[in-house]
Enzyme design. Structure first.
Site, PDB file in Angstrom:
ATOM      1  N   HIS A 100      30.478 171.702  86.019  1.00 43.05           N
ATOM      2  CA  HIS A 100      30.301 170.494  85.215  1.00 43.05           C
ATOM      3  C   HIS A 100      29.717 169.368  86.055  1.00 43.05           C
ATOM      4  O   HIS A 100      29.743 169.401  87.285  1.00 43.05           O
ATOM      5  CB  HIS A 100      31.646 170.043  84.613  1.00 43.05           C
ATOM      6  CG  HIS A 100      32.646 169.599  85.635  1.00 43.05           C
ATOM      7  ND1 HIS A 100      33.335 170.477  86.440  1.00 43.05           N
ATOM      8  CD2 HIS A 100      33.064 168.361  86.012  1.00 43.05           C
ATOM      9  CE1 HIS A 100      34.139 169.803  87.249  1.00 43.05           C
ATOM     10  NE2 HIS A 100      33.988 168.508  87.021  1.00 43.05           N
ATOM     11  N   ASP A 102      30.372 165.206  86.239  1.00 40.80           N
ATOM     12  CA  ASP A 102      31.512 164.399  85.805  1.00 40.80           C
ATOM     13  C   ASP A 102      31.181 163.506  84.598  1.00 40.80           C
ATOM     14  O   ASP A 102      30.165 162.791  84.592  1.00 40.80           O
ATOM     15  CB  ASP A 102      32.016 163.526  86.965  1.00 40.80           C
ATOM     16  CG  ASP A 102      32.876 164.322  87.947  1.00 40.80           C
ATOM     17  OD1 ASP A 102      33.466 165.347  87.529  1.00 40.80           O
ATOM     18  OD2 ASP A 102      32.959 163.915  89.121  1.00 40.80           O
ATOM     19  N   HIS A 255      29.303 170.560  89.771  1.00 37.71           N
ATOM     20  CA  HIS A 255      30.273 171.065  90.733  1.00 37.71           C
ATOM     21  C   HIS A 255      31.338 171.907  90.048  1.00 37.71           C
ATOM     22  O   HIS A 255      31.455 171.910  88.816  1.00 37.71           O
ATOM     23  CB  HIS A 255      30.893 169.925  91.550  1.00 37.71           C
ATOM     24  CG  HIS A 255      31.526 168.856  90.716  1.00 37.71           C
ATOM     25  ND1 HIS A 255      30.797 167.914  90.035  1.00 37.71           N
ATOM     26  CD2 HIS A 255      32.830 168.591  90.435  1.00 37.71           C
ATOM     27  CE1 HIS A 255      31.619 167.112  89.382  1.00 37.71           C
ATOM     28  NE2 HIS A 255      32.856 167.500  89.599  1.00 37.71           N
ATOM     29  N   ARG A 270      39.851 160.578  93.413  1.00 38.80           N
ATOM     30  CA  ARG A 270      38.464 160.410  92.969  1.00 38.80           C
ATOM     31  C   ARG A 270      38.199 158.969  92.574  1.00 38.80           C
ATOM     32  O   ARG A 270      38.982 158.380  91.831  1.00 38.80           O
ATOM     33  CB  ARG A 270      38.223 161.323  91.767  1.00 38.80           C
ATOM     34  CG  ARG A 270      36.830 161.173  91.161  1.00 38.80           C
ATOM     35  CD  ARG A 270      36.603 162.239  90.115  1.00 38.80           C
ATOM     36  NE  ARG A 270      36.456 161.663  88.795  1.00 38.80           N
ATOM     37  CZ  ARG A 270      36.290 162.360  87.671  1.00 38.80           C
ATOM     38  NH1 ARG A 270      36.277 163.683  87.719  1.00 38.80           N
ATOM     39  NH2 ARG A 270      36.164 161.767  86.526  1.00 38.80           N
TER      40      ARG A 270
HETATM   41 FE   LIG Z   1      34.589 166.990  88.430  1.00 39.19          FE
END
Ligand SMILES: [Fe+2]
Length: 300
Positions: A100, A102, A255, A270
């Site tokens: 995917h 983000d 990723h 994150r």
């Molecule tokens: Fe991700």
């Protein structure tokens, strides 16, 4: 190897994606020269790895803010307590073992994702990062033309690989939280990078279907195009160490977090930098179909 100053080095990790950066103290306030070096390295290599970077939440936010305005943690998931821009990526909350980009279900997905390792499993738990511009360049010309003409619907309420009834209570709660607001956005399948002008395949796991095609046709086309993204030559494999910072350009990568650590604890923090509205090959911009993301990103 690219050397901008004697003390700052970007060392390539593979031919097509990734560089390890040395000589930058990412916990410090960075000067304009260093920020320029990092921005250029990110545009060239797509993913940057920094070792020995034990960043606190505040330091990670400050580092990411050097690259642009920050988003809040996530459109629907809860932030870290007391840190509204930090999303805990915790194996206890679920695993992201699907390819995917983000947050592509909103109109302006993040420009950059930063991840700092907090708890690393004793083995496994690597993150794969793929160069979607290299994937586009690898396409034979007729497929490139086809991809250039396609649009895809991205949603957070996508068809999950694991059916609802296969989930335990906790995973079910996490999914309910993830989809507590529904987002649907139409994005071009080929995105023109706003800074480099490179074209990249813009797909990933939030794609529900291709505009104008049936579900079955969409799956076949997406599978075909995705096979170029996930070619080993286009992929960097990041083996996490404690106190590691990884930064990737979310506009030109996908990723995948490998679920190969036997349920051991794994935890990353994150922080994402806000992105702009994607633009396709014809200059057309992405369109919101459903959902307000103004609480998440300044350029919603
Ligand atoms: Fe991700």
């Amino acid at each position: 190897m690219t050397t901008i100053a004697t003390d700052r080095i970007a060392r390539k990790l593979t031919g097509r994606i990734g560089a390890e950066i040395a000589g930058v103290d990412v916990s410090a306030e960075l000067d304009a020269d260093t920020i320029d070096f990092l921005n250029r390295a990110l545009l060239e290599h797509k993913a940057l790895v920094f070792r020995g970077a034990p960043l606190s939440k505040e330091q990670q936010e400050r580092f990411a803010a050097h690259l642009g305005d920050l988003t809040t943690a996530h459109p629907t998931l809860a932030a870290e307590a007391g840190a509204p821009r930090v999303l805990p990526v915790d194996s206890e909350r679920g695993v992201a073992n699907h390819w995917h980009t983000d947050v592509t279900f909103v109109r302006s997905p993040p420009k950059v994702t930063t991840l700092v390792s907090k708890v690393v499993p004793p083995y496994g738990g690597e993150t794969l990062i793929a160069n979607t511009a290299a994937a586009y360049r690898d396409l034979p010309e007729p497929l490139r033309q086809l991809a250039d003409s396609l649009w895809a619907i991205h949603t957070n309420d996508y068809d999950y690989a694991q059916p609802e009834e296969a989930l335990d209570q906790r995973a079910r709660e996490n999914r309910a939280q993830f989809t507590s607001l529904t987002y649907r956005t139409a994005h071009p399948v080929v995105r023109v990078h706003p800074e480099t002008g490179e074209k990249g395949l813009f797909l990933g796991g939030f794609v529900q279907r291709i505009v104008g095609l049936s579900a079955g046709e969409s799956r076949d086309i997406v599978r075909l195009l995705q096979s170029y993204v996930t070619r080993p030559e286009n992929v960097l494999r990041v083996a996490w160490e404690p106190d590691q910072l990884v930064v990737f350009d979310n506009r030109v990568t996908q990723h995948y977090a490998i679920d190969n650590y036997d349920g051991r604890p794994r935890r990353l923090n994150r922080v994402t930098v806000a992105g702009d509205v994607p633009v396709g090959s014809t200059g057309e911009r992405s369109r919101v179909l459903e959902g307000d993301s103004s609480h998440y990103t300044p350029s919603s």
